[in-house]
Design an enzyme around this catalytic site. Structure first.
Site, PDB file in Angstrom:
ATOM      1  N   CYS A   1      -0.511   4.397   2.448  1.00  0.00           N
ATOM      2  CA  CYS A   1      -0.424   4.278   3.908  1.00  0.00           C
ATOM      3  C   CYS A   1      -0.166   2.821   4.254  1.00  0.00           C
ATOM      4  O   CYS A   1       0.938   2.333   4.083  1.00  0.00           O
ATOM      5  CB  CYS A   1      -1.677   4.823   4.578  1.00  0.00           C
ATOM      6  N   SER A   2      -1.180   2.106   4.720  1.00  0.00           N
ATOM      7  CA  SER A   2      -1.020   0.674   4.995  1.00  0.00           C
ATOM      8  C   SER A   2      -2.378  -0.012   4.945  1.00  0.00           C
ATOM      9  O   SER A   2      -2.743  -0.769   5.843  1.00  0.00           O
ATOM     10  CB  SER A   2      -0.352   0.448   6.359  1.00  0.00           C
ATOM     11  N   CYS A   3      -3.150   0.257   3.889  1.00  0.00           N
ATOM     12  CA  CYS A   3      -4.449  -0.394   3.706  1.00  0.00           C
ATOM     13  C   CYS A   3      -4.239  -1.903   3.631  1.00  0.00           C
ATOM     14  O   CYS A   3      -3.392  -2.389   2.870  1.00  0.00           O
ATOM     15  CB  CYS A   3      -5.121   0.120   2.437  1.00  0.00           C
TER      16      CYS A   3
ATOM     17  N   CYS B   1       0.886  -1.169   0.000  1.00  0.00           N
ATOM     18  CA  CYS B   1       0.000   0.000   0.000  1.00  0.00           C
ATOM     19  C   CYS B   1       0.911   1.203   0.000  1.00  0.00           C
ATOM     20  O   CYS B   1       1.516   1.537   1.018  1.00  0.00           O
ATOM     21  CB  CYS B   1      -0.920   0.013   1.217  1.00  0.00           C
TER      22      CYS B   1
END
Length: 223
Positions: free
Chosen positions: A132-134, A129
């Site tokens: 961000c950190s989906c 991702c």
């Protein structure tokens, strides 16, 4: 709602040659984790001191996703796809519906729209991702520390083969690497190749050899 219409092209495709800059997996993964864990501890400490969060509540949530869910839901999806050709076909065509059919605990917040990418001898998929950190929490549980790392997120796109090599994934020069960028609308998950020598194993036994990292593309399942 089918998630097929949300599917985008991979953010990176690399078709040949291993890139340089590889180091030992343990060293690189540790650096990813150190980078994120230091920031997380600092933020958690500040928020706890200000009374914004309850550390006990945070620990309870972490325990739920780490031990009660973990990557087990995703592992069950993979094991079923390995043993049921019709389910595998459905999973690749309409991942969200196929995953949801296994139970309400397989879907929900952060997993509303899913797309499963199948690894083959010709193509290997890697999930990141870049924004961000989906991440698909209902199927994979807690995201690994490296998944949140700025370094991992950037290098997956620029030099995916080098990143994979650092995780111990050695691919043939003829294997194409495709990088998929999860986002707020769509989460990706890898259907790894079934290991040789597992023909007589049950779904439950197969699920036991499926790891979280193998469903992100940074590991190959082994017996």
């Amino acid at each position: 709602m089918s998630n097929v219409s949300l599917l985008a092209r991979p953010v990176s495709i690399e078709r040949r040659g291993n890139l340089a800059m590889a180091t030992e997996k343990s060293v690189r993964v540790r650096s990813y984790e150190d980078d994120v864990s230091i920031r997380v501890r600092a933020i958690e400490s500040i928020l706890s001191e200000k009374g914004i969060i309850d550390k006990g509540g945070v620990d309870e949530i972490i325990d739920f996703f780490e031990h009660k869910i973990g990557p087990r839901n995703g592992a069950k999806v993979v094991a079923k796809a390995w043993t049921d050709p019709q389910y595998r076909k459905w999973l690749l065509e309409d991942s969200t519906a196929a995953i949801a059919s296994l139970g309400e605990e397989f879907v929900g917040l952060q997993g509303e729209h899913m797309k499963v990418m199948e690894n083959t001898p010709e193509v290997h998929h890697l999930i990141t991702c870049t924004l961000c950190s989906c991440y698909p929490w209902p199927t994979l549980g807690l995201p690994p520390m490296y998944f949140k790392s700025t370094s991992y997120r950037a290098r997956c796109v620029k030099e995916p083969r080098a990143v994979l090599k650092e995780f111990g994934v050695e691919l043939s020069d003829s294997t194409e690497v495709r990088v998929w960028d999860s986002n707020s609308e769509l989460r990706y998950m890898v259907l790894p190749m079934r290991p040789e020598g597992t023909d007589g194993m049950s779904e439950e036994q197969l699920a036991d050899i499926v790891t979280r990292d193998s469903m992100l593309g940074t590991e190959i399942p082994k017996v």
